[in-house]
Design an enzyme around this catalytic site. Structure first.
Site, PDB file in Angstrom:
ATOM      1  N   ASP A 149      -4.799 -50.096  72.000  1.00  0.00           N
ATOM      2  CA  ASP A 149      -5.120 -48.919  72.797  1.00  0.00           C
ATOM      3  C   ASP A 149      -5.534 -47.774  71.877  1.00  0.00           C
ATOM      4  OD1 ASP A 149      -4.467 -50.240  75.143  1.00  0.00           O
ATOM      5  OD2 ASP A 149      -2.410 -49.469  75.177  1.00  0.00           O
ATOM      6  N   ARG A 150      -6.329 -46.872  72.412  1.00  0.00           N
ATOM      7  CA  ARG A 150      -6.850 -45.768  71.606  1.00  0.00           C
ATOM      8  C   ARG A 150      -5.737 -44.985  70.919  1.00  0.00           C
ATOM      9  NH1 ARG A 150      -7.802 -40.364  72.437  1.00  0.00           N
ATOM     10  NH2 ARG A 150      -7.041 -40.540  74.571  1.00  0.00           N
TER      11      ARG A 150
END
Length: 225
Positions: free
Chosen positions: A44-45
């Site tokens: 995930d970012r």
């Protein structure tokens, strides 16, 4: 292979919102003569930590087959949580929540077609009302660790989607978080770090074991508790 210590808030792939500065683009600029670069898996970012990138199509195919079969794969994450989760294996299936406006949130589900998910939690240390938790993945589903910890009543600190107020996710994506929002979150990103990955080398066959130390923002938050 390239092993990367991905910083938080760097997206790994293009999307409608993030398309000018992704991990692969950063690597391509750093290695302009590299003929091939491909993500072996994703984070995930906001999640920091170790990520593997293939330098050849042959390695890319072999690595993705390993991940698909989960053949000899070990993935360990570290999380900082509100409260102390119950230790042990948590097996709860999840699915994409079709009712959520962002179309990225997952939810627990027992419906046919939901994705079996299993995480093993070990509490490493407790300070006040917070815990540092080792999370060993037995499956690799989207947002698996975050939704499993939230289901135990111990969400990840700074989690805008599964924490105290899910409306903060859209506000964060739009850059509209207020001082009060950040105070509620306690951290500007969720406190989840991909600390270790171990697997058979997809080309050489020997055991590959890569670790990434806890980054300064999470280490500093923990030290200040």
């Amino acid at each position: 292979l390239i092993a990367v210590a991905k910083p938080a808030n760097l997206p790994v792939h293009n999307s409608a919102r993030y398309h000018n500065n992704t991990l692969i683009q950063v690597l391509e600029r750093a290695r302009p003569d590299a003929p091939f670069l491909s993500l072996g898996h994703r984070l995930d970012r906001e999640t920091s930590g170790v990520l593997l990138v293939s330098k050849t199509p042959e390695c890319d195919r072999a690595l993705k087959k390993l991940f698909e079969a989960r053949d000899g794969i070990e993935k360990t994450y570290l999380a900082i949580t509100h409260g102390v989760p119950e230790e042990g294996r948590l097996e709860r299936s999840i699915e994409l929540d079709p009712t959520h406006s962002t179309r990225v949130k997952m939810r627990l589900s027992e419906e046919p077609g939901s994705l079996y998910s299993s995480t093993v939690f070990t509490v490493v240390e407790v300070r006040g009302g917070y815990a540092r938790v080792r999370c060993d993945l037995e499956t690799g589903r989207q947002h698996q660790i975050r939704i499993h910890l939230a289901s135990l009543g111990t969400p990840v600190v700074g989690d805008k989607l599964y924490g105290k107020d899910e409306s903060l996710f859209a506000k964060g994506a739009d850059g509209e978080l207020t001082g009060a929002d950040l105070e509620l979150l306690e951290l500007p990103r969720h406190a989840l770090h991909a600390a270790r990955i171990a697997l058979p080398h997809p080309i050489l066959g020997g055991r590959l074991d890569v670790s990434s130390p806890l980054p300064s923002d999470l280490a500093g938050f923990w030290a200040a508790l």
